[in-house]
Scaffold this motif. Structure first.
Motif, PDB file in Angstrom:
ATOM      1  N   ALA A 164       0.828  -1.207   0.000  1.00 10.66           N
ATOM      2  CA  ALA A 164       0.000   0.000   0.000  1.00 10.66           C
ATOM      3  C   ALA A 164       0.859   1.253   0.000  1.00 10.66           C
ATOM      4  O   ALA A 164       0.607   2.208  -0.744  1.00 10.66           O
ATOM      5  CB  ALA A 164      -0.935  -0.016   1.205  1.00 10.66           C
ATOM      6  N   THR A 165       1.896   1.242   0.834  1.00 11.54           N
ATOM      7  CA  THR A 165       2.808   2.382   0.894  1.00 11.54           C
ATOM      8  C   THR A 165       3.493   2.607  -0.448  1.00 11.54           C
ATOM      9  O   THR A 165       3.642   3.752  -0.913  1.00 11.54           O
ATOM     10  CB  THR A 165       3.856   2.148   1.996  1.00 11.54           C
ATOM     11  N   GLU A 166       3.888   1.507  -1.086  1.00 12.74           N
ATOM     12  CA  GLU A 166       4.565   1.606  -2.377  1.00 12.74           C
ATOM     13  C   GLU A 166       3.627   2.119  -3.464  1.00 12.74           C
ATOM     14  O   GLU A 166       4.041   2.910  -4.335  1.00 12.74           O
ATOM     15  CB  GLU A 166       5.140   0.239  -2.757  1.00 12.74           C
ATOM     16  N   VAL A 181      -9.596   4.912  -2.451  1.00 13.77           N
ATOM     17  CA  VAL A 181      -9.665   3.563  -1.882  1.00 13.77           C
ATOM     18  C   VAL A 181     -10.997   2.933  -2.246  1.00 13.77           C
ATOM     19  O   VAL A 181     -12.007   3.608  -2.422  1.00 13.77           O
ATOM     20  CB  VAL A 181      -9.481   3.582  -0.352  1.00 13.77           C
ATOM     21  N   TYR A 182     -10.947   1.601  -2.350  1.00 13.68           N
ATOM     22  CA  TYR A 182     -12.132   0.867  -2.765  1.00 13.68           C
ATOM     23  C   TYR A 182     -12.508  -0.157  -1.698  1.00 13.68           C
ATOM     24  O   TYR A 182     -12.160  -0.004  -0.528  1.00 13.68           O
ATOM     25  CB  TYR A 182     -11.878   0.231  -4.141  1.00 13.68           C
ATOM     26  N   ASP A 183     -13.192  -1.221  -2.083  1.00 14.20           N
ATOM     27  CA  ASP A 183     -13.860  -2.110  -1.121  1.00 14.20           C
ATOM     28  C   ASP A 183     -12.949  -3.119  -0.449  1.00 14.20           C
ATOM     29  O   ASP A 183     -13.139  -3.460   0.718  1.00 14.20           O
ATOM     30  CB  ASP A 183     -14.984  -2.882  -1.824  1.00 14.20           C
ATOM     31  N   VAL A 189      -4.434  -2.065   6.286  1.00 15.24           N
ATOM     32  CA  VAL A 189      -3.954  -1.579   4.997  1.00 15.24           C
ATOM     33  C   VAL A 189      -4.545  -0.204   4.686  1.00 15.24           C
ATOM     34  O   VAL A 189      -3.851   0.685   4.187  1.00 15.24           O
ATOM     35  CB  VAL A 189      -4.295  -2.594   3.888  1.00 15.24           C
ATOM     36  N   HIS A 190      -5.811  -0.026   5.008  1.00 14.78           N
ATOM     37  CA  HIS A 190      -6.441   1.285   4.830  1.00 14.78           C
ATOM     38  C   HIS A 190      -5.681   2.334   5.637  1.00 14.78           C
ATOM     39  O   HIS A 190      -5.397   3.438   5.128  1.00 14.78           O
ATOM     40  CB  HIS A 190      -7.907   1.218   5.267  1.00 14.78           C
ATOM     41  N   ALA A 191      -5.321   1.998   6.869  1.00 17.42           N
ATOM     42  CA  ALA A 191      -4.583   2.943   7.712  1.00 17.42           C
ATOM     43  C   ALA A 191      -3.217   3.253   7.116  1.00 17.42           C
ATOM     44  O   ALA A 191      -2.753   4.407   7.163  1.00 17.42           O
ATOM     45  CB  ALA A 191      -4.428   2.374   9.122  1.00 17.42           C
ATOM     46  N   THR A 208     -16.260   3.089   1.672  1.00 19.60           N
ATOM     47  CA  THR A 208     -16.066   2.455   2.978  1.00 19.60           C
ATOM     48  C   THR A 208     -15.731   0.993   2.691  1.00 19.60           C
ATOM     49  O   THR A 208     -16.579   0.254   2.187  1.00 19.60           O
ATOM     50  CB  THR A 208     -17.344   2.551   3.833  1.00 19.60           C
ATOM     51  N   PRO A 209     -14.490   0.554   2.958  1.00 20.44           N
ATOM     52  CA  PRO A 209     -14.129  -0.837   2.665  1.00 20.44           C
ATOM     53  C   PRO A 209     -15.072  -1.825   3.344  1.00 20.44           C
ATOM     54  O   PRO A 209     -15.624  -1.545   4.414  1.00 20.44           O
ATOM     55  CB  PRO A 209     -12.701  -0.948   3.212  1.00 20.44           C
TER      56      PRO A 209
END
Length: 422
Positions: A164-166, A181-183, A189-191, A208-209
């Motif tokens: 995610a960071t990459e 961001v998606y589902d 990972v969202h954070a 909202t995932p």
């Protein structure tokens, strides 16, 4: 801006010209200046209407705004007669998926001069830069990179925090404006996406995932939530608390009510919704597939979204939670540009005043995108993105459909000229 500051006082010293007024059908001129003369002005700085105003445009900026009586203009300034007409800022659609260059022209036809593209590709970066350099005609584009957490994208199921960071770093280096961001994201990972984006100075917006509640997302640092995602599954007794958290965390909502609407058979002549949808469908296979099979033989109207969604929008607005207008066009039967006017009507149906509805597509996007110094209202120094209307949209929001012409980055086009571009 300093250049305009020097020019405007000189212009104001010139004696009022008696030159012939240009008709509204005048094509783009080489002087690159215009004056909207004696127009009723909806500045969007407040809910007042300012009658008998002149708006001088030089290049791609508004140079001056003042009462028409005694306003001096250079003799060769092209003039657009605004008597009994209404001028508003250009409209913004804050949730689109631009598919083709044809879509860009459809947005302009309906007065949309800025779009927020929600699932970007390299072509969107190219179009954004071409529009900015005036080698392509279209609305200004701000764009996300490819959605993170969408199965059909390269960032599919199984993305971890390091990945995610990459991905955030990669999208920043490629020149995308924000992260969507998606589902299919876990809370951790969202954070990680939010942390990385914040460090890069990029907003995180989107869904909202599935693994998170709207309460978690509201408190996560995500800046906007699309489609009322997560709000509609909250129990009524909990909704007030969620909305309070939304306000406290300054989270924006882009409800995209139009995506939940559909055509229904009706009596009488074909409706405007039906005619415009058919016209766009002639250029879009995706839209043709969503048309009723008997659309040529019978009349259809567009139904309102569900009462639940209208009620949530009303409660968000009454609580002071900021709203953005978005349409999700051209998905399903949402038409680039035209759907913005449907969404304005949806907001009024939800209980907003016409002025507050217009804010969601003018002032609020400028606030969200941190460019209130250049966009969102009509004032000297602002971008020359303007829409000229037949009737007063503060009295009746459907007046936004009665477009006489559109100015984008100082270029003036009549509705007829824009129609021919399709």
């Amino acid at each position: 801006m300093k250049r305009l500051t020097r020019i405007v006082p000189l212009l104001l010293l010139i004696v009022l010209s008696t030159a012939t007024w240009l008709p509204v059908t005048t094509a783009a001129n080489t002087v690159n200046s215009y004056a909207f003369v004696d127009v009723n002005l909806v500045t969007m700085t407040d809910d007042r209407l300012l009658p008998h105003q002149t708006v001088l445009v030089i290049g791609d900026q508004i140079a001056a705004v003042a009462p028409t009586d005694g306003f001096p203009l250079a003799p060769d300034t092209p003039r657009i007669n605004g008597a009994d007409l209404y001028l508003i800022p250009g409209l913004t659609d804050m949730h689109v998926h631009v598919k083709t260059e044809t879509d860009l022209r459809w947005f302009l036809r309906w007065g949309v001069t800025t779009v927020r593209n929600m699932n970007g590709e390299p072509k969107h970066l190219l179009w954004r830069d071409q529009i900015a350099s005036r080698t392509l005609l279209g609305p200004e584009i701000v764009t996300a990179g490819p959605c993170i957490g969408e199965p059909c994208c390269c960032e599919a199921d199984g993305i971890d925090e390091q990945m995610a960071t990459e991905v955030v770093a990669m999208q920043q280096s490629q020149g995308y404006d924000f992260i969507k961001v998606y589902d299919n994201l876990t809370p951790s990972v969202h954070a990680a996406i939010v942390r990385s984006a914040n460090a890069a100075g990029m907003d995180v917006v989107g869904h909202t995932p599935d693994s998170m509640t709207v309460e978690q997302v509201v408190q996560s640092g995500q800046r906007s939530i699309e489609h009322l995602d997560g709000y509609c599954v909250v129990e009524n007794q909990e909704l007030e608390h969620i909305i309070e958290l939304t306000v406290a965390n300054d989270v924006w909502n882009c409800p995209t009510l139009t995506i939940w609407q559909h055509l229904e058979a009706c009596n009488g002549a074909p409706t405007t919704d039906q005619r415009v949808t058919k016209a766009y469908a002639a250029e879009s296979l995706h839209t043709r597939l969503c048309l009723p099979p008997d659309v040529d033989a019978n009349s259809y109207k567009m139904l309102l979204p569900s009462q639940q969604r209208l009620d949530i929008v009303r409660q968000l607005h009454e609580a002071g939670a900021p709203l953005l207008l978005g349409t999700d066009s051209p998905l399903l039967c949402t038409i680039p540009g035209y759907s913005v006017h449907q969404e304005l009507q949806n907001f009024v149906a939800a209980g907003l005043t016409s002025y507050d509805a217009l804010r969601t597509t003018t002032v609020n996007p400028a606030i969200f995108l941190d460019r209130t110094d250049t966009h969102g209202t009509i004032a000297p120094g602002k971008a020359a993105n303007l829409v000229l209307l037949h009737s007063d949209p503060l009295e009746d929001i459907t007046a936004t459909l009665q477009i006489i012409g559109v100015m984008v980055n100082g270029q003036w086009f009549t509705a007829e000229e824009l129609q021919k571009m399709h």
